[in-house]
Design an enzyme around this catalytic site. Structure first.
Site, PDB file in Angstrom:
ATOM      1  N   ASN A 209       0.905  -1.134   0.075  1.00 45.22           N
ATOM      2  CA  ASN A 209       0.014  -0.135   0.094  1.00 45.22           C
ATOM      3  C   ASN A 209       1.107   1.145  -0.002  1.00 45.22           C
ATOM      4  O   ASN A 209       2.133   1.184  -0.250  1.00 45.22           O
ATOM      5  CB  ASN A 209      -0.973  -0.068   1.076  1.00 45.22           C
ATOM      6  CG  ASN A 209      -0.370   0.060   2.485  1.00 45.22           C
ATOM      7  OD1 ASN A 209       0.472   0.832   2.915  1.00 45.22           O
ATOM      8  ND2 ASN A 209      -0.359  -1.221   3.265  1.00 45.22           N
ATOM      9  N   ASP A 305      -4.416  -9.765  12.862  1.00 45.10           N
ATOM     10  CA  ASP A 305      -4.523  -8.237  13.356  1.00 45.10           C
ATOM     11  C   ASP A 305      -3.645  -7.971  14.673  1.00 45.10           C
ATOM     12  O   ASP A 305      -3.847  -8.509  15.498  1.00 45.10           O
ATOM     13  CB  ASP A 305      -6.032  -8.184  13.674  1.00 45.10           C
ATOM     14  CG  ASP A 305      -6.256  -6.491  13.798  1.00 45.10           C
ATOM     15  OD1 ASP A 305      -5.416  -5.854  14.470  1.00 45.10           O
ATOM     16  OD2 ASP A 305      -7.368  -6.063  13.451  1.00 45.10           O
ATOM     17  N   PHE A 322      -4.747   3.261  14.880  1.00 43.33           N
ATOM     18  CA  PHE A 322      -5.090   4.297  13.789  1.00 43.33           C
ATOM     19  C   PHE A 322      -6.265   3.684  12.915  1.00 43.33           C
ATOM     20  O   PHE A 322      -6.458   2.419  12.980  1.00 43.33           O
ATOM     21  CB  PHE A 322      -3.875   4.421  13.176  1.00 43.33           C
ATOM     22  CG  PHE A 322      -3.046   5.525  13.761  1.00 43.33           C
ATOM     23  CD1 PHE A 322      -3.011   6.568  12.966  1.00 43.33           C
ATOM     24  CD2 PHE A 322      -2.093   5.311  14.699  1.00 43.33           C
ATOM     25  CE1 PHE A 322      -2.314   7.945  13.405  1.00 43.33           C
ATOM     26  CE2 PHE A 322      -1.247   6.320  15.298  1.00 43.33           C
ATOM     27  CZ  PHE A 322      -1.275   7.476  14.459  1.00 43.33           C
ATOM     28  N   LYS A 336     -14.293   0.667  15.853  1.00 45.20           N
ATOM     29  CA  LYS A 336     -13.050  -0.110  15.778  1.00 45.20           C
ATOM     30  C   LYS A 336     -12.552   0.021  17.239  1.00 45.20           C
ATOM     31  O   LYS A 336     -11.745  -1.131  17.939  1.00 45.20           O
ATOM     32  CB  LYS A 336     -12.255   0.646  14.872  1.00 45.20           C
ATOM     33  CG  LYS A 336     -11.097  -0.071  14.072  1.00 45.20           C
ATOM     34  CD  LYS A 336     -10.417   0.282  13.225  1.00 45.20           C
ATOM     35  CE  LYS A 336     -11.314   0.122  11.656  1.00 45.20           C
ATOM     36  NZ  LYS A 336     -10.790   0.653  10.477  1.00 45.20           N
ATOM     37  N   LYS A 340     -11.759  -3.647  18.944  1.00 47.73           N
ATOM     38  CA  LYS A 340     -10.418  -4.179  19.148  1.00 47.73           C
ATOM     39  C   LYS A 340      -9.892  -4.133  20.565  1.00 47.73           C
ATOM     40  O   LYS A 340      -8.901  -4.428  20.810  1.00 47.73           O
ATOM     41  CB  LYS A 340      -9.508  -3.466  18.063  1.00 47.73           C
ATOM     42  CG  LYS A 340      -9.520  -3.559  16.735  1.00 47.73           C
ATOM     43  CD  LYS A 340      -8.476  -3.293  15.902  1.00 47.73           C
ATOM     44  CE  LYS A 340      -8.905  -3.340  14.243  1.00 47.73           C
ATOM     45  NZ  LYS A 340      -7.549  -3.558  13.431  1.00 47.73           N
TER      46      LYS A 340
HETATM   47  O1  C5P Z   1      -8.903  -3.024  10.979  1.00 48.98           O
HETATM   48  P1  C5P Z   1      -8.001  -1.774  10.404  1.00 48.98           P
HETATM   49  O2  C5P Z   1      -7.237  -2.160   9.543  1.00 48.98           O
HETATM   50  O3  C5P Z   1      -8.788  -0.643  10.176  1.00 48.98           O
HETATM   51  O4  C5P Z   1      -7.181  -1.197  11.815  1.00 48.98           O
HETATM   52  C1  C5P Z   1      -6.267  -0.243  11.727  1.00 48.98           C
HETATM   53  C2  C5P Z   1      -5.541  -0.367  12.945  1.00 48.98           C
HETATM   54  O5  C5P Z   1      -4.958  -1.642  13.111  1.00 48.98           O
HETATM   55  C3  C5P Z   1      -4.081   0.378  12.607  1.00 48.98           C
HETATM   56  O6  C5P Z   1      -3.512   0.711  13.935  1.00 48.98           O
HETATM   57  C4  C5P Z   1      -3.142  -0.769  12.211  1.00 48.98           C
HETATM   58  O7  C5P Z   1      -1.764  -0.595  12.490  1.00 48.98           O
HETATM   59  C5  C5P Z   1      -3.632  -1.880  12.924  1.00 48.98           C
HETATM   60  N1  C5P Z   1      -3.550  -3.167  12.405  1.00 48.98           N
HETATM   61  C6  C5P Z   1      -2.704  -4.225  12.673  1.00 48.98           C
HETATM   62  N2  C5P Z   1      -2.508  -5.330  11.942  1.00 48.98           N
HETATM   63  C7  C5P Z   1      -3.691  -5.633  10.979  1.00 48.98           C
HETATM   64  C8  C5P Z   1      -4.293  -4.785  10.471  1.00 48.98           C
HETATM   65  C9  C5P Z   1      -4.277  -3.357  11.209  1.00 48.98           C
HETATM   66  O8  C5P Z   1      -2.104  -3.995  13.705  1.00 48.98           O
HETATM   67  N3  C5P Z   1      -3.474  -6.656  10.391  1.00 48.98           N
END
Ligand code: C5P
Length: 404
Positions: A209, A305, A322, A336, A340
């Site tokens: 990305n 995650d 974030f 979120k 989480k």
């Molecule tokens: O669920 P989402 O991807 O929108 O969440 C974003 C947050 O979760 C960010 O803080 C990102 O660093 C963290 N994240 C993570 N591991 C993932 C996906 C997102 O730590 N696989």
């Protein structure tokens, strides 16, 4: 030394084009109620005249150690004792090398050895000089000795190049010297993730990305400047990780997860600023894929995650996530936060072109029962403001954040 009231500030100015910004720093320090005395290196006088600093500080400016007339006023030992804080802005590569070596070959370096006041440096130099192993080593040495640093920042430089080495803005230096966040994370152990992850398709291709890692790097710098011991687990970055921070480079989400979990024990704060790829190719080809077929279908599987996993641990650090959203920023961020199990979430609207890959950002920050909005600003400023807010929330959430 002063007891109570505003601190006496000894401002050292070394030779560099950023010396002109030190004029603004003097003005701001005086506006903040500090008494300021300026000591310049000989090289600094090629950029700004002593008279300028004299007019701004309202005090005579000193340059020489062996100046009988000046020494008969406030001698250098008295000046070293007078200072409550010493700040050197700009701190050139040469000055940092002399400080690291413990030299006392001019008034400024002598004062740095003779004072017991804390020392803050605002390095400023060409990006190649900043990245040079000699400067890296000097920086590490100074940080180990308890010297604090603010910046340097990344951006366009006076020499016409682009990169890390630009002196922090006067507002940032003032903040690091006097601000609410200064020293607020002293003794705290902070773990931060930053940058994108690259999920391999074959030996030369990946799914990724647009994240540059700037926000995570700015947060690591701000946490370091606030006195924390910082570890930065990062994917491929468009900017250098800051000096004085343990940087752990990784490529994939799985490698980031392992690196984070290995370093989680005894952390006070975890900030997930990485743009972790949500999916990775199920199969990674051992050889470069050939473009024989007119279409190619990749099957993607979910990545772990990392943030949710850290938040579900007990005991665990204070956890900040974030959220990059294109619709219903508030609703999605709050969902979120709850889903989480986070302590705080910083959300930005990526539909409006904010955030990802850009040098500035705007954030809406939410926690249980509260929110704060930070308007668009450079990521370095935003990071300091966010660290201040996080510190405030950590303190409110209980005496020992590691058990929340
Ligand atoms: O669920 P989402 O991807 O929108 O969440 C974003 C947050 O979760 C960010 O803080 C990102 O660093 C963290 N994240 C993570 N591991 C993932 C996906 C997102 O730590 N696989």
């Amino acid at each position: 030394m002063k007891t109570g009231g505003k601190p006496n500030i000894l401002l050292g100015v070394s030779g560099g084009i950023a010396a002109y910004k030190a004029c603004e720093l003097v003005r701001r320090l005086r506006d903040a109620g500090c008494e300021v005395r300026v000591v310049m290196t000989r090289a600094a006088t090629a950029f700004v005249t002593p008279l300028t600093f004299q007019a701004l500080s309202g005090q005579p400016v000193r340059m020489d150690l062996l100046d009988a007339e000046a020494e008969s006023g406030m001698d250098h030992i008295a000046l070293a004792r007078w200072a409550d804080r010493v700040v050197i802005a700009p701190a050139s590569a040469n000055l940092m090398a002399r400080l690291a070596a413990g030299m006392a070959d001019d008034l400024l370096t002598t004062l740095c050895l003779a004072t017991e006041a804390p020392l803050l440096l605002a390095p400023a130099m060409n990006r190649v000089m900043w990245a040079h192993p000699a400067t890296r080593a000097n920086t590490e040495r100074l940080l180990t000795r308890g010297v604090r640093m603010v910046g340097p920042e990344s951006g366009s430089q006076a020499c016409g190049e682009e990169g890390a080495g630009r002196m922090a803005e006067p507002a940032s230096i003032l903040h690091a010297l006097l601000g609410p966040g200064s020293g607020s994370l002293s003794g705290r152990r902070v773990l931060i993730t930053a940058g994108p992850t690259h999920e391999p398709i074959d030996p030369v291709r990946f799914v990724g990305n647009r994240s540059s890692g700037r926000m995570g790097v700015a947060l690591a710098t701000a946490a370091r400047d606030a006195g924390a011991e910082v570890c930065l687990v990062h994917g491929p970055l468009a900017v250098e990780p800051p000096a004085g921070v343990e940087a752990v480079p990784v490529e994939t989400a799985e490698a980031m997860r392992v690196a984070v979990l290995e370093r989680l024990d005894d952390r006070d704060l975890f900030i997930a600023a990485a743009a972790v790829a949500d999916y990775r190719p199920r199969e990674v080809a051992g050889q470069k894929l050939k473009k024989d077929a007119p279409t190619l279908t990749l099957e993607l599987i979910r990545n772990p995650d990392i943030l949710a996993e850290v938040a579900s641990r007990r005991p665990r650090p204070f956890v900040v996530g974030f959220a990059a959203e294109t619709t219903d920023l508030r609703g999605n961020a709050l969902a979120k936060l709850a889903r989480k199990g986070l302590d705080l979430i910083a959300a930005n609207d990526v539909s409006a072109g904010q955030g990802i890959g850009r040098p500035t950002n705007a954030l809406s920050v939410f926690w249980q029962g509260g929110e704060r909005l930070f308007p668009e600003q450079p990521k370095a400023d935003l990071a300091r403001a966010l660290i201040d807010l996080i510190t405030e929330r950590m303190e409110r959430s209980g005496a020992d954040p590691s058990t929340t």
